[in-house]
Design a protein around this motif. Structure first.
Motif, PDB file in Angstrom:
ATOM      1  N   PHE A 258       0.842  -1.200   0.000  1.00 19.13           N
ATOM      2  CA  PHE A 258       0.000   0.000   0.000  1.00 19.13           C
ATOM      3  C   PHE A 258       0.879   1.252   0.000  1.00 19.13           C
ATOM      4  O   PHE A 258       0.607   2.221  -0.728  1.00 19.13           O
ATOM      5  CB  PHE A 258      -0.926  -0.007   1.206  1.00 19.13           C
ATOM      6  N   GLN A 259       1.922   1.252   0.815  1.00 15.17           N
ATOM      7  CA  GLN A 259       2.825   2.405   0.857  1.00 15.17           C
ATOM      8  C   GLN A 259       3.488   2.635  -0.494  1.00 15.17           C
ATOM      9  O   GLN A 259       3.676   3.780  -0.918  1.00 15.17           O
ATOM     10  CB  GLN A 259       3.883   2.192   1.939  1.00 15.17           C
ATOM     11  N   PRO A 271       8.977   5.563   3.516  1.00 17.17           N
ATOM     12  CA  PRO A 271       9.550   4.262   3.886  1.00 17.17           C
ATOM     13  C   PRO A 271       8.529   3.145   3.692  1.00 17.17           C
ATOM     14  O   PRO A 271       7.374   3.287   4.072  1.00 17.17           O
ATOM     15  CB  PRO A 271       9.899   4.432   5.370  1.00 17.17           C
ATOM     16  N   LEU A 272       8.971   2.049   3.099  1.00 15.73           N
ATOM     17  CA  LEU A 272       8.082   0.905   2.882  1.00 15.73           C
ATOM     18  C   LEU A 272       8.260  -0.059   4.054  1.00 15.73           C
ATOM     19  O   LEU A 272       8.754  -1.181   3.903  1.00 15.73           O
ATOM     20  CB  LEU A 272       8.400   0.233   1.544  1.00 15.73           C
ATOM     21  N   ASP A 273       7.836   0.391   5.235  1.00 18.90           N
ATOM     22  CA  ASP A 273       8.076  -0.373   6.460  1.00 18.90           C
ATOM     23  C   ASP A 273       6.822  -1.037   7.019  1.00 18.90           C
ATOM     24  O   ASP A 273       6.882  -1.741   8.032  1.00 18.90           O
ATOM     25  CB  ASP A 273       8.701   0.515   7.539  1.00 18.90           C
ATOM     26  N   GLY A 274       5.664  -0.807   6.391  1.00 19.17           N
ATOM     27  CA  GLY A 274       4.426  -1.420   6.860  1.00 19.17           C
ATOM     28  C   GLY A 274       3.731  -0.684   7.981  1.00 19.17           C
ATOM     29  O   GLY A 274       2.637  -1.073   8.389  1.00 19.17           O
ATOM     30  N   VAL A 286       1.572  13.710  12.501  1.00 22.09           N
ATOM     31  CA  VAL A 286       1.284  12.481  11.759  1.00 22.09           C
ATOM     32  C   VAL A 286       2.559  11.990  11.094  1.00 22.09           C
ATOM     33  O   VAL A 286       3.519  12.731  10.897  1.00 22.09           O
ATOM     34  CB  VAL A 286       0.182  12.705  10.703  1.00 22.09           C
ATOM     35  N   GLY A 287       2.557  10.703  10.741  1.00 16.93           N
ATOM     36  CA  GLY A 287       3.721  10.098  10.113  1.00 16.93           C
ATOM     37  C   GLY A 287       3.824  10.394   8.636  1.00 16.93           C
ATOM     38  O   GLY A 287       2.926  10.988   8.027  1.00 16.93           O
ATOM     39  N   THR A 288       4.928   9.931   8.050  1.00 16.40           N
ATOM     40  CA  THR A 288       5.197  10.240   6.636  1.00 16.40           C
ATOM     41  C   THR A 288       4.169   9.611   5.703  1.00 16.40           C
ATOM     42  O   THR A 288       3.811  10.202   4.678  1.00 16.40           O
ATOM     43  CB  THR A 288       6.598   9.746   6.250  1.00 16.40           C
ATOM     44  N   THR A 289       3.692   8.409   6.043  1.00 17.25           N
ATOM     45  CA  THR A 289       2.684   7.763   5.185  1.00 17.25           C
ATOM     46  C   THR A 289       1.404   8.587   5.163  1.00 17.25           C
ATOM     47  O   THR A 289       0.830   8.848   4.090  1.00 17.25           O
ATOM     48  CB  THR A 289       2.381   6.338   5.676  1.00 17.25           C
ATOM     49  N   GLU A 290       0.957   9.030   6.336  1.00 16.83           N
ATOM     50  CA  GLU A 290      -0.288   9.794   6.392  1.00 16.83           C
ATOM     51  C   GLU A 290      -0.141  11.144   5.701  1.00 16.83           C
ATOM     52  O   GLU A 290      -1.079  11.613   5.036  1.00 16.83           O
ATOM     53  CB  GLU A 290      -0.726   9.979   7.844  1.00 16.83           C
ATOM     54  N   VAL A 291       1.019  11.763   5.831  1.00 16.03           N
ATOM     55  CA  VAL A 291       1.254  13.037   5.140  1.00 16.03           C
ATOM     56  C   VAL A 291       1.120  12.843   3.628  1.00 16.03           C
ATOM     57  O   VAL A 291       0.470  13.646   2.935  1.00 16.03           O
ATOM     58  CB  VAL A 291       2.648  13.600   5.490  1.00 16.03           C
ATOM     59  N   ALA A 292       1.729  11.780   3.102  1.00 15.74           N
ATOM     60  CA  ALA A 292       1.669  11.528   1.665  1.00 15.74           C
ATOM     61  C   ALA A 292       0.246  11.220   1.218  1.00 15.74           C
ATOM     62  O   ALA A 292      -0.206  11.680   0.157  1.00 15.74           O
ATOM     63  CB  ALA A 292       2.601  10.373   1.300  1.00 15.74           C
TER      64      ALA A 292
END
Length: 381
Positions: A258-259, A271-274, A286-292
């Motif tokens: 998903f990332q 980061p593709l860390d799950g 918020v984290g980097t995934t949520e920002v994106a």
């Protein structure tokens, strides 16, 4: 004329009978296709245990004992003891401990002392004072300093920390109730995950001391290892991704895919860390995934609160049924002009005082998968 009329009637009758027979046959065929396939009888426990004995590597000692505890873990949790599932469990146990219930770890005394010193510095306690406290006599008659020198396994170290925390006031100040030994046993299960599982599912054995203590036994380590590896639903096309999840957390492989889709759709590398949500972040951050993902809000037709609620389901099976999941992949698939994978190996570097070389979740998953395939070959599958 009669000799002409009679055969004509007979022919029509035969045609009618044939038509009826065909109709009945067709109906029976349709019903047979629509009905549920006959259930296969569950295998006898002794047959499953015998298969486990055969699938264990030749070097394993007490093969019957391993078979008994492994089958019991499957039976207690209602997990199918298929050849694939058995081989998956044996592959993890082989990778993590080489089938040793409480494996020795090189350099543990130095690791234990380093952790105590780190905690002392964190709390601003002079090292001289802490090292003096280690000279106190522990409940087994030896000083803590002597016990540290003799620790060989994680269970040794865990019990030493337990006594130090429970008997020495300075120990409680350094560690509170936070025992630094977080994994253990033949499948190196997280103690926290085992404790969570025991709270939500009945543990099938009489607990000797605590769930932490059970993790360091063969029966407990295998039971919680089976739960962590196989006790949740996934749609993964390969067992490889369960192995990655075992190391990185539930659904880490699905979430890493998903990332990747978010990165492709947004153009923002993440980061593709799950990890889809930062649970340890300060309030409002918020984290980097949520920002994106938020940068795609307009294209997704979703608000920030909807995005956050969906991302918080990242450790549950329902995440892939959310609108966020579907719309992100729709955008990414369209951008790439092909369907993207829905599972991929997370890119995580492994960090632990026990690890002395550069390892990753991808390395772990592939190494276990090699053992898994060798086990399947032994089974003739």
């Amino acid at each position: 004329m009669s000799h002409v009329w009679f055969p004509l009637r007979l022919t029509r009758a035969l045609r009618a009978r044939c038509a009826l027979a065909c109709a009945v046959s067709g109906l029976l065929l349709i019903l047979s296709c629509c009905s549920a396939p006959p259930r296969t009888a569950p295998r006898r426990p002794e047959d499953v245990r015998a298969q486990i004995v055969r699938l264990l590597p030749a070097s394993v000692h007490d093969r019957k004992g391993w078979a008994i505890d492994t089958y019991a873990a499957f039976a207690a949790q209602g997990i199918d003891p298929s050849t694939q599932n058995i081989c998956a469990v044996l592959a993890v146990a082989e990778q993590e401990s080489n089938f040793t219930a409480d494996p020795a770890v090189p350099g543990l005394p130095a690791i234990a002392r380093a952790e105590i010193d780190r905690r002392a510095r964190q709390h601003g306690i002079p090292l001289l004072l802490v090292h003096g406290a280690l000279l106190f006599k522990s409940p087994d008659g030896r000083s803590y300093d002597q016990r540290i020198d003799l620790v060989r396994t994680e269970q040794d170290m865990s019990r030493m920390y337990e006594d130090f925390i429970g008997s020495v006031p300075l120990g409680r100040k350094l560690f509170a109730d936070d025992n630094p030994v977080r994994t253990g046993g033949p499948m190196q299960v997280s103690v926290v995950i085992a404790e969570q599982n025991a709270r939500s599912h009945p543990y099938p054995y009489a607990v000797q001391g605590s769930i932490r203590h059970e993790v360091f036994t063969r029966r407990g380590g295998v039971y919680f290892g089976v739960a962590h590896l196989l006790g949740y639903p996934t749609a993964y096309p390969q067992m490889l991704y369960r192995f990655a999840d075992y190391n990185a957390g539930f659904y880490a492989s699905r979430n890493a895919a998903f990332q990747q889709a978010v990165t492709i759709a947004s153009g923002i590398p993440i980061p593709l860390d799950g990890d889809l949500v930062r649970y340890d972040a300060p309030h409002g951050e918020v984290g980097t995934t949520e920002v994106a993902v938020r940068s795609l809000a307009g294209s997704l037709g979703l608000g920030e609160s909807q995005i956050h609620r969906a991302l918080k389901q990242g450790d549950a099976p329902g995440f892939e049924k959310t609108e966020l999941y579907a719309r992100v992949f729709e955008l990414a698939d369209k951008t790439q002009r092909k369907p993207l994978p829905r599972a991929m190996l997370p890119r995580i570097l492994l960090e632990s005082p026990k690890i002395t070389r550069k390892l990753s979740t991808e390395w772990f998953a592939k190494r276990v998968d090699e053992r898994y395939r060798r086990c399947l070959a032994r089974a003739g599958g």
